[in-house]
Every structure is written in structure tokens, then in C-alpha cells.
Design a protein around this motif. Structure first.
Motif, mmCIF file in Angstrom:
data_model
loop_
_atom_site.group_PDB
_atom_site.id
_atom_site.type_symbol
_atom_site.label_atom_id
_atom_site.label_comp_id
_atom_site.label_asym_id
_atom_site.label_seq_id
_atom_site.Cartn_x
_atom_site.Cartn_y
_atom_site.Cartn_z
ATOM 1 N N GLN A 64 12.493 -1.285 10.084
ATOM 2 C CA GLN A 64 12.673 -1.361 8.758
ATOM 3 C C GLN A 64 13.350 -2.776 8.561
ATOM 4 O OE1 GLN A 64 16.044 1.010 7.379
ATOM 5 N NE2 GLN A 64 17.560 0.754 9.264
ATOM 6 N N ILE A 77 7.175 -9.859 7.895
ATOM 7 C CA ILE A 77 6.033 -9.072 7.646
ATOM 8 C C ILE A 77 4.873 -9.417 8.482
ATOM 9 C CG2 ILE A 77 4.583 -8.249 5.696
ATOM 10 C CD1 ILE A 77 6.787 -8.559 3.980
ATOM 11 N N SER A 101 4.613 0.822 10.534
ATOM 12 C CA SER A 101 5.151 0.693 8.961
ATOM 13 C C SER A 101 6.388 -0.226 9.252
ATOM 14 C CB SER A 101 5.362 1.615 8.447
ATOM 15 O OG SER A 101 6.363 2.437 9.059
ATOM 16 N N SER A 110 9.650 -0.727 6.257
ATOM 17 C CA SER A 110 10.306 -0.177 5.272
ATOM 18 C C SER A 110 11.294 -1.717 4.821
ATOM 19 C CB SER A 110 11.060 0.913 5.211
ATOM 20 O OG SER A 110 10.628 1.904 5.908
ATOM 21 N N VAL A 111 11.212 -1.921 3.501
ATOM 22 C CA VAL A 111 12.099 -2.962 3.102
ATOM 23 C C VAL A 111 13.238 -2.157 2.137
ATOM 24 C CG1 VAL A 111 12.586 -5.089 1.827
ATOM 25 C CG2 VAL A 111 10.401 -4.783 3.254
ATOM 26 N N GLN A 170 6.553 -9.526 -2.962
ATOM 27 C CA GLN A 170 6.357 -9.684 -1.675
ATOM 28 C C GLN A 170 5.592 -8.504 -1.014
ATOM 29 O OE1 GLN A 170 10.198 -11.847 -0.415
ATOM 30 N NE2 GLN A 170 8.860 -13.062 0.805
ATOM 31 N N CYS A 171 6.308 -7.510 -1.104
ATOM 32 C CA CYS A 171 5.784 -6.288 -0.395
ATOM 33 C C CYS A 171 4.378 -5.940 -1.002
ATOM 34 C CB CYS A 171 6.845 -5.192 -0.403
ATOM 35 S SG CYS A 171 8.198 -5.481 0.196
ATOM 36 N N GLU A 172 4.403 -6.005 -2.516
ATOM 37 C CA GLU A 172 2.897 -5.631 -3.021
ATOM 38 C C GLU A 172 2.101 -6.605 -2.693
ATOM 39 O OE1 GLU A 172 4.794 -2.816 -6.697
ATOM 40 O OE2 GLU A 172 4.546 -5.042 -6.988
ATOM 41 N N GLN A 215 0.642 -6.053 1.031
ATOM 42 C CA GLN A 215 -0.174 -4.405 0.826
ATOM 43 C C GLN A 215 -1.635 -4.767 0.440
ATOM 44 O OE1 GLN A 215 2.111 -1.649 -1.557
ATOM 45 N NE2 GLN A 215 2.856 -0.775 0.278
ATOM 46 N N VAL A 220 3.747 -2.441 4.747
ATOM 47 C CA VAL A 220 4.984 -2.643 4.182
ATOM 48 C C VAL A 220 5.342 -1.704 2.916
ATOM 49 C CG1 VAL A 220 4.113 -4.929 3.358
ATOM 50 C CG2 VAL A 220 6.641 -4.763 3.696
ATOM 51 N N TYR A 221 6.365 -1.373 2.969
ATOM 52 C CA TYR A 221 6.543 -0.208 1.956
ATOM 53 C C TYR A 221 8.183 -0.646 1.350
ATOM 54 C CZ TYR A 221 2.651 1.759 4.105
ATOM 55 O OH TYR A 221 1.527 2.381 4.626
ATOM 56 N N ALA A 222 8.188 -0.806 0.056
ATOM 57 C CA ALA A 222 9.534 -1.046 -0.479
ATOM 58 C C ALA A 222 10.091 0.384 -0.598
ATOM 59 C CB ALA A 222 9.511 -1.997 -1.798
#
Length: 433
Positions: free
Chosen positions: A184, A201, A213, A215-216, A244-246, A249, A261-263
Motif C-alpha cells: 500500500q 507503481i 497488488s 493499494s493507494v 494515474q492508477c486507472e 491499470q 494498482v487499485y485506488a
């Protein structure tokens, strides 16, 4: 008494049939002297010999069938106390707490055993070679690791620990052991976002599949937080991190098979996004307990439950769902779905967190004083109140500010219920008036 003190054994279990009972001291399993509940989980199922102490007598028991470790609980799951944190993060929730709260809140947890057993996050800054040897030998996987930044300088600044070892070599060592890791980033505005987050990332994705994984999660600051350099992301900064996360992904999914990477739900809400992704975007919800995909999971489970519901629906009555601000949009959608299904709609009552401040939006950190104020302000014609179970701790006895559950419930003169998932909420709605 010597050994691990047994608190209880489930009646009818293979351990009970073997002869173990509360009050025994567990001395040995085959050739292993068990240290904690981890050893029990790993050694008991195939044990050929179990040695216990009972009334100062040593007894040797020989199982005739596999043993179920889950049927046994210890007085101390991890004897000797929890391994505490050696960092001094400005944003540490515990360091800013006032006195007089629930005692368990003041534990500076940074223990790899608790990470393996219960999913707690650790920093890997306090491990010695004996710890590394045990992790590798027993394959204690998965572990949850707070990385915050792979840039060593940024990470040491965030941890406020100039001696913190570099994180990438530690994660690479875990990978060689065959250990899987969920990581995370606690996002602190102007420090570990932007280019630093990009590097983090990229570095962690390069260690997939050992690193499963990332998590942000936006940093959570309370009115008690003693910070000088730490700032919570603004809505615009949260939106940038979310983009950024999307973007990552979309790039990583074709090569890794997962978005990686998941927000967190909170990052979506902070960015003003109530359109949390579909379940497929969360790849099986690997870090649900970290607030990643929890809202989507709730919404989908609610729809599934309503689709299966074919029994006669209860007559209309006035029900209030009490919640923190983060879960409120999801609960409003659930209330709307129930209205379409039954013809009447529960009230969603949002609790303002005056105890910790507006920056704390999760239901699990609602104080008793705020819950009672909200209950007292509810309309007099409300017949049932549903409170989140999270604020009352694991045992359900009192809130984090030490208000007993009974006292909170007495703040409104109607039926008060506790719920922690859609199934429990549905059962309350279906109960006779």
C-alpha cells in the motif's frame, strides 16, 4: 503452567476427541515446540504426537485423524506481546490519539506475525535475521506491506526513520522465499504522489507476481494529528492520483493479467467520484479489508440478495440506516434499490465525525458521542435504527471513545440493531415490525 495456554476447544472437534481441553498447556507437536498460533496452524493438521501439560502432569496424545487448528483458541495467540513499530511517522493515527480511548487503539503494531494471521500492514523495518529465517522457512504468505514510496529518501522521510532499509531489496528477498505480498501507499499530498507515485507503481509492478497488488489510500488526518509536513490530498490531487492508477491499470492488465494498482474507495470519494468501478476492475477484491472495492462489493451483494428475494415483503415502516460519510452514497443506492423492490425506502442518516474531524469519513471510526447525537436527532417516528458494527470493536462492547453499546442504543427509544454486511441489513428489513 508451561507451554501455550489453551483457552477453549470446540466440542466435538478432532482436538476435543483427542482429549485437549481448556486449561491445558500445549508443549509440543511432533518435534516442534510451538511458539504461537502460527505454529499450531502449520503443524497440527498432520501431527502424529501432541504433548500437553495438565495439572503438572505431562501427557502424550497420538491422533488417529487430522486435527483442525481452528477448533482451538489460545489465551495468548502470540505470546510475548506484539512487535511494535520503530518508525515515527507524522501521520501515524496512534501518535495523535487523545487519552481515554479503547486500550487496543494505542498498540503500535508492526508485527509480521499479525500481518500473516490477520492482514495487518507492516513496514519491514524491524526484522532481524531470525524473523527472516522464520518467514522463509514457514512460507508465511501473504504479507501486507506499507511501502509508501520505493524512493528510499522519500520513504525514510515519510517513516521518519533514517535507518529504514530500502524496501525493494526486502521485497525481492520475500519473492525469493516464495512469499506473496500486498502493498500500500498512504498518499500524502506533495510528497509521494506525482512522479514518486509513478516510480513506485512501476517498481512494484516489476516484482509481480510476488507483489500481488498495490493499494493507494489517501492519508487520514484527525483533529488530533500532530503534523507539520503532511497534508491530505485535495479533491484535485486525489483526482490526479486516481487518473494515474486507472492509466496504469490499462497498461498493466494486458501484461500481468490484473490491474495491479487499485485506488481505495476513499480516494474515489475524495476526488468527487461516486461511480466506483465494476467488480471486474478489482480482480477478485484482493485487498477488500484495506477499503479497496468495499463499496462495489456491498452494492453487488445487495443486488444479488434482492434478486434472490421472493418471499412476501414486510409492510412499510420507518427505518434509519446510520453511517459514516464514506459509505453514504452506496447506502443511498441500496435504499433506492430496496424502494424499487418493496415500495418503501429506508432513511440514510450520515454521522458528522466531530470527534476526529471531517477528514475521517469511515464508519469504523465513529465515536460514541457522535453516534448518540445522531440518534437523538432522528425523527420521533423512526421505528428501527441500524448502526454499523465497526465502531464497537471486535467484541461489540463499546465504541473507541469507550461508550458502551447499550448506552449508544439507549439514545433513541426504538429498536436499535447492528449490521456489518448487506445480509444483516436485509434480515433487519425483513424482520416483523
Amino acid at each position: 503452567m508451561s507451554g501455550l495456554a489453551i483457552a477453549s476447544v470446540d466440542p466435538g472437534s478432532t482436538l476435543a476427541q483427542l482429549g485437549l481441553r481448556a486449561g491445558d498447556g500445549l508443549l509440543g507437536i511432533d518435534d516442534v515446540v510451538p511458539r504461537d498460533v502460527i505454529d499450531l496452524q502449520l503443524e497440527l493438521p498432520d501431527a502424529r504426537c501432541v504433548v500437553i501439560e495438565r495439572d503438572v502432569q505431562r501427557l502424550t496424545l497420538r491422533p488417529a485423524q487430522p486435527l483442525d487448528p481452528a477448533a482451538l483458541s489460545l489465551v495468548e495467540p502470540v505470546p510475548g506481546g506484539i512487535r511494535e513499530c520503530n518508525n515515527h511517522c507524522e501521520f501515524c493515527f496512534i501518535r495523535g490519539l487523545p487519552s481515554g480511548l479503547r486500550p487496543s487503539l494505542y498498540v503500535f503494531d508492526d508485527d509480521y506475525r499479525y500481518s500473516f494471521l490477520w492482514g495487518n500492514f507492516l513496514t519491514l523495518t524491524n526484522l532481524n535475521e531470525a524473523d527472516w529465517a522464520r518467514i522463509g522457512y514457514q512460507r508465511l504468505s501473504p504479507l501486507n506491506v506499507s511501502v509508501h514510496a520505493t524512493d528510499p529518501t522519500v520513504r525514510r522521510m515519510l517513516l521518519n526513520n533514517r535507518h529504514a532499509p530500502e524496501i525493494l531489496p526486502q521485497l525481492e528477498r520475500l519473492a525469493r522465499f516464495g512469499i506473496q505480498v500486498h502493498t500500500q501507499v498512504v498518499l500524502c499530498a506533495g510528497i509521494n504522489g506525482g512522479e514518486v507515485l509513478e516510480r513506485t507503481i512501476e517498481d512494484l509492478a516489476a516484482l509481480h507476481p510476488a507483489v500481488q497488488s498495490l493499494s493507494v489510500v489517501p492519508v487520514g488526518l484527525t483533529r488530533f494529528s500532530r503534523v507539520r509536513n503532511i497534508r491530505r490530498p485535495s479533491p484535485a490531487e486525489a483526482a490526479t492520483a486516481l487518473e494515474q492508477c486507472e492509466r496504469f491499470q490499462a497498461v498493466l492488465r494486458p501484461s500481468l493479467g490484473v490491474g495491479f494498482v487499485y485506488a481505495s474507495d476513499e480516494l474515489y470519494m475524495l476526488a468527487g467520484r461516486t461511480d466506483v468501478p465494476d467488480a471486474a476492475a478489482y480482480d477478485g477484491f484482493p485487498v477488500l479489508s484495506n477499503g479497496v472495492g468495499l463499496l462495489r462489493s456491498m452494492l453487488d451483494e445487495w443486488q444479488h440478495l434482492l434478486q434472490r428475494e421472493r418471499k412476501k415483503l414486510p409492510s412499510m415502516r420507518k427505518v434509519a440506516w446510520v453511517t459514516g460519510r464514506l459509505a453514504a452514497p452506496a447506502l443511498e443506492r441500496m435504499a433506492g434499490a430496496w424502494q424499487a423492490h418493496s415500495g418503501w425506502r429506508p432513511i440514510v442518516e450520515v454521522v458528522d465525525n466531530t470527534y476526529f474531524g471531517d477528514g475521517v469519513t469511515v464508519s469504523g471510526l465513529l465515536a460514541g458521542i457522535d453516534l448518540m447525537r445522531t440518534l437523538r436527532d432522528l425523527p420521533a417516528d423512526v421505528e428501527d435504527v441500524v448502526l454499523p458494527r465497526g465502531p464497537f470493536g471486535f467484541d461489540g462492547r463499546c465504541t473507541l471513545d469507550a461508550v458502551p453499546a447499550e448506552e449508544v442504543g439507549a439514545a433513541h427509544p426504538v429498536r436499535v440493531h447492528f449490521a456489518s454486511n448487506p445480509q444483516e441489513i436485509l434480515a433487519i428489513l425483513k424482520a416483523p415490525p
